[in-house]
Design a protein around this motif. Structure first.
Motif, mmCIF file in Angstrom:
data_model
loop_
_atom_site.group_PDB
_atom_site.id
_atom_site.type_symbol
_atom_site.label_atom_id
_atom_site.label_comp_id
_atom_site.label_asym_id
_atom_site.label_seq_id
_atom_site.Cartn_x
_atom_site.Cartn_y
_atom_site.Cartn_z
ATOM 1 N N LEU A 1 0.820 -1.199 0.012
ATOM 2 C CA LEU A 1 -0.012 -0.090 -0.044
ATOM 3 C C LEU A 1 0.855 1.248 0.112
ATOM 4 O O LEU A 1 1.802 1.341 0.852
ATOM 5 C CB LEU A 1 -0.884 -0.244 1.266
ATOM 6 N N VAL A 2 0.712 2.201 -0.918
ATOM 7 C CA VAL A 2 1.315 3.389 -0.952
ATOM 8 C C VAL A 2 0.431 4.587 -0.911
ATOM 9 O O VAL A 2 -0.597 4.523 -1.425
ATOM 10 C CB VAL A 2 2.291 3.497 -2.479
ATOM 11 N N ALA A 3 1.195 5.449 -0.235
ATOM 12 C CA ALA A 3 0.180 6.689 -0.033
ATOM 13 C C ALA A 3 0.747 7.956 -0.398
ATOM 14 O O ALA A 3 2.008 8.520 -0.202
ATOM 15 C CB ALA A 3 -0.243 6.764 1.336
ATOM 16 N N ARG A 4 -0.092 8.981 -0.739
ATOM 17 C CA ARG A 4 0.375 10.306 -0.934
ATOM 18 C C ARG A 4 -0.497 11.554 -0.141
ATOM 19 O O ARG A 4 -1.471 11.781 -0.536
ATOM 20 C CB ARG A 4 0.471 10.921 -2.531
ATOM 21 N N PRO A 5 -0.097 11.644 1.128
ATOM 22 C CA PRO A 5 -0.609 12.574 1.879
ATOM 23 C C PRO A 5 -0.783 14.067 0.952
ATOM 24 O O PRO A 5 0.174 14.488 0.712
ATOM 25 C CB PRO A 5 0.096 12.744 3.179
#
Length: 217
Positions: free
Chosen positions: A187-191
């Motif tokens: 899982l990868v995220a960009r706040p």
């Protein structure tokens, strides 16, 4: 201070140069350019720019959108310059240290695809469990990941019920890809965005597939 600015612009000669000139008028220095997606007469580009202290990032939006046909998708602080050769280096690191492979992968992927953080999770009868995390990943325990098992790489809805409220407050964009088998995923995220484009998700899936083969080997 450095910022990542994602722009949508006409895919025609001279347009990117006009954007660079416009950004220069507010003192922005372009450090790198990466083409994210191209098609239908449009291009999506990521520009890493350095802005003098005292200048607000809003100036980047105003400058870029002063060029006809240009729209800014997102602007966010960014540490480091994109290295498009990092994939190969990371695969080599993982191959050399397979026991630490998941930790290396979680730490390295955000630098490759310009994400804020990454975690590797596994589906089990007792519920999802975290296998590895990047240093910037939040500590939230995963009690429910309804998208696991995962058959193919995809963009996830950052407003779904399983997403912690703190992530939602930050406007976190999410994408995930299987890691060798549907029960294991990254899982990868960009706040704060920008959102994950189809080409980026495909790149993430391809890279995860290569690493899965290396680790299984």
């Amino acid at each position: 201070m450095s910022f990542l600015i994602r722009v949508q612009l006409p895919d025609s000669p001279g347009t990117l140069g006009a954007v660079a000139t416009a950004l220069g008028t507010v003192g922005a220095d372009i450090l790198s350019v990466d083409v994210v997606e191209r098609g239908g007469g449009l291009a999506i580009d990521d520009l890493v720019v350095e802005l003098p202290s005292g200048r607000l990032p809003d100036a980047l939006i105003t400058a870029a959108e002063s060029v006809e046909g240009v729209e800014v998708d997102a602007v966010r602080p960014y540490a480091g310059i994109l290295d498009t050769h990092r994939e190969l280096e990371l695969v080599e690191e993982i191959a050399a240290q397979p026991k630490a492979g998941l930790d290396l992968l979680a730490e390295g992927v955000p630098k490759i695809i310009r994400a804020g953080w990454a975690v590797i999770v596994e589906h089990s009868e007792a519920g999802p469990r975290r296998l590895a995390s990047s240093s910037a990943a939040p500590e939230n325990p995963f009690t429910d990941l309804p998208w696991l098992p995962l058959e193919r790489a995809t963009v996830l809805d950052g407003e779904d019920s399983w997403v912690p409220e703190t992530w939602k407050e930050l406007g976190t964009e999410l994408a995930a890809t299987p890691l060798g088998k549907p029960g294991k995923a990254m899982l990868v995220a960009r706040p704060g965005g920008p959102n994950f484009r189809a080409a980026e998700v495909a790149r993430l899936a391809h890279f995860a597939g290569i690493v899965a083969v290396v680790l299984d080997g």
